[in-house]
Design an enzyme around this catalytic site. Structure first.
Site, PDB file in Angstrom:
ATOM      1  N   LYS A   5       1.108  28.171  82.354  1.00 19.31           N
ATOM      2  CA  LYS A   5       0.464  29.493  82.113  1.00 19.31           C
ATOM      3  C   LYS A   5      -0.805  29.542  81.323  1.00 19.31           C
ATOM      4  O   LYS A   5      -1.070  28.662  80.524  1.00 19.31           O
ATOM      5  CB  LYS A   5       1.385  30.566  81.803  1.00 19.31           C
ATOM      6  N   ARG A 106      12.738  41.367  76.443  1.00 22.50           N
ATOM      7  CA  ARG A 106      11.404  41.634  76.919  1.00 22.50           C
ATOM      8  C   ARG A 106      11.413  41.754  78.273  1.00 22.50           C
ATOM      9  O   ARG A 106      10.589  42.777  78.577  1.00 22.50           O
ATOM     10  CB  ARG A 106      10.634  40.069  76.484  1.00 22.50           C
ATOM     11  N   TYR A 238     -24.073  34.580  56.203  1.00 20.25           N
ATOM     12  CA  TYR A 238     -23.813  36.059  56.173  1.00 20.25           C
ATOM     13  C   TYR A 238     -23.148  36.327  54.754  1.00 20.25           C
ATOM     14  O   TYR A 238     -21.933  35.759  54.631  1.00 20.25           O
ATOM     15  CB  TYR A 238     -22.977  36.438  57.450  1.00 20.25           C
ATOM     16  N   MET A 286     -21.357  33.129  65.006  1.00 22.09           N
ATOM     17  CA  MET A 286     -20.883  33.194  66.673  1.00 22.09           C
ATOM     18  C   MET A 286     -20.873  31.792  67.136  1.00 22.09           C
ATOM     19  O   MET A 286     -19.754  31.470  67.787  1.00 22.09           O
ATOM     20  CB  MET A 286     -22.045  34.171  67.355  1.00 22.09           C
TER      21      MET A 286
HETATM   22  C1  LIG Z   1       6.009  30.103  77.791  1.00 26.25           C
HETATM   23  C2  LIG Z   1       7.255  30.085  78.410  1.00 26.25           C
HETATM   24  C3  LIG Z   1       7.989  28.816  78.364  1.00 26.25           C
HETATM   25  C4  LIG Z   1       7.496  27.647  77.613  1.00 26.25           C
HETATM   26  O1  LIG Z   1       7.684  27.629  76.161  1.00 26.25           O
HETATM   27  P1  LIG Z   1       7.168  26.600  75.141  1.00 26.25           P
HETATM   28  O2  LIG Z   1       7.895  27.194  73.826  1.00 26.25           O
HETATM   29  O3  LIG Z   1       5.745  26.474  75.041  1.00 26.25           O
HETATM   30  O4  LIG Z   1       7.757  25.454  75.497  1.00 26.25           O
HETATM   31  C5  LIG Z   1       9.137  28.744  79.076  1.00 26.25           C
HETATM   32  N1  LIG Z   1       9.510  29.727  79.722  1.00 26.25           N
HETATM   33  C6  LIG Z   1       9.012  31.051  79.803  1.00 26.25           C
HETATM   34  C7  LIG Z   1       9.639  32.197  80.441  1.00 26.25           C
HETATM   35  C8  LIG Z   1       7.687  31.008  79.091  1.00 26.25           C
HETATM   36  O5  LIG Z   1       7.190  32.302  79.152  1.00 26.25           O
END
Ligand SMILES: *Cc1c(COP(=O)(O)O)cnc(C)c1O
Length: 338
Positions: A5, A106, A238, A286
């Site tokens: 992801k 969640r 800055y 930046m």
């Molecule tokens: C991001 C995620 C993972 C992976 O978690 P890690 O801590 O990066 O191994 C597994 N399951 C779900 C549903 C996630 O959203």
């Protein structure tokens, strides 16, 4: 089922997917349906799970068209998707992954809902639950092991009630920390993310050594654009936040907050040049960051400073997370490919 992801935690979705594919991964999980489509169009022909579920009919259409397995996490989503698939008169059931909330609070059906969900699914020809997922809240914290075990126990109940109607369901619970610290609780299929990219989710805990040997995949470097002297008493950048207490040599590196290198105060922050740590001085701009390279003779434009990784006394994800008051996950996302 490796987690790719958010552009593979900043590592690049397709490059990462290709590597994992070559290593034999037949399943990959992304966040959005859009990411899943990108992965499919990129040539991955295994199972793609979209963890964030389906938002709207166009995503439902993509799920069907690109054979994506969406996570279904509540009744509204379940009935909407069912009606959509009924409406297009799909010839075969659409595989889905059910999400069960075992303590993260969640997303997901409660374990007590699963028998009713199973009845609903058994009665519809349009959807088919191939996977049951749940996510752990504190697998990376040994002080909370009892909570992790309780989540696993609730998950087991949910798996049992779904298998009553769908014996072939694949159960998946474990994230990276679970896979490392409680491999026996991970389920039929683990979902590692952060560990794949070489960060240790157990860093700083009593189980830290379980992550020994993990090496960060990401490396971030920037060219030195310019080198100049700063005389004692002169200020830099800055806000004039840095004033030279003695004569210094400054190198300007071509990286800044536009590249995800955080601007906020980060006491102790450093990069490396020729494998040696050099302090970051003054405000981050930046696209520029100033480095105190007084200790390294003859630094020239065109050399590279490493903000993360590289040779010698490399800056680690954990170093950056410490300086920035965050976790390696966010460091990867900030510095990663956009
Ligand atoms: C991001 C995620 C993972 C992976 O978690 P890690 O801590 O990066 O191994 C597994 N399951 C779900 C549903 C996630 O959203």
């Amino acid at each position: 089922m490796p987690i790719v992801k958010a552009n593979a935690y900043g590592h690049g979705l397709l490059d990462t997917a290709r590597t994992l594919w070559q290593e034999g991964a037949g399943h990959l999980a992304v966040g959005t349906v859009a990411e899943a489509v990108q992965l499919r169009l990129g040539g991955f022909n295994g199972v793609i799970v979209a963890l964030l579920g389906v938002v709207g009919d166009s995503e439902a259409e993509a799920v069907r068209g690109y054979q994506i397995v969406p996570v279904v996490h509540d009744w509204a989503g379940l009935t909407r998707l069912n009606e959509f698939m009924a409406g297009i008169e799909a010839a075969t059931p659409t595989p889905v992954a059910l999400k069960c909330d075992t303590g993260m609070a969640r997303m997901g059906f409660g374990p007590e809902d699963i028998p009713v969900v199973a009845d609903f699914l058994a009665a519809t020809p349009h959807l088919q639950p191939d996977y049951l997922l749940s996510h752990l809240a504190v697998a990376d914290n040994p002080a909370e092991d009892a909570f992790t075990r309780e989540q696993a126990r609730r998950f087991e109940d949910a798996v049992r009630s779904l298998r009553f109607k769908f014996p072939g369901v694949t159960a998946s619970l474990g994230n990276s920390a679970c896979l490392m610290a409680f491999p026996e609780l991970a389920g039929d299929m683990a979902r590692p993310g952060i560990a794949l990219y070489g960060a240790n989710p157990l860093y700083g805990t009593s189980k830290e050594s379980l992550g020994d040997g993990l090496l960060p995949v990401m490396e971030v470097s920037a060219p030195v654009l310019e080198v100049h002297r700063l005389k004692q008493g002169e200020s830099l950048g800055y806000g004039r936040t840095y004033i030279a207490s003695e004569d210094r040599t400054v190198a300007v590196a071509g990286i800044g907050y536009a590249d995800g290198y955080r601007r906020g105060p980060a006491p102790g922050a450093a990069m490396t040049l020729r494998g040696v740590r050099v302090p970051v001085i003054g405000r981050i701009s930046m696209q520029m960051t100033c480095l105190d390279v007084t200790g390294i003779p003859g630094v020239k434009p065109g050399e590279h400073a490493h903000a993360l990784g590289g040779p010698g006394d490399a800056v680690s994800l954990q170093d950056l997370a410490g300086w920035w008051g965050t976790i390696p996950y966010e460091v990867m996302c900030l510095l990663g490919k956009k």
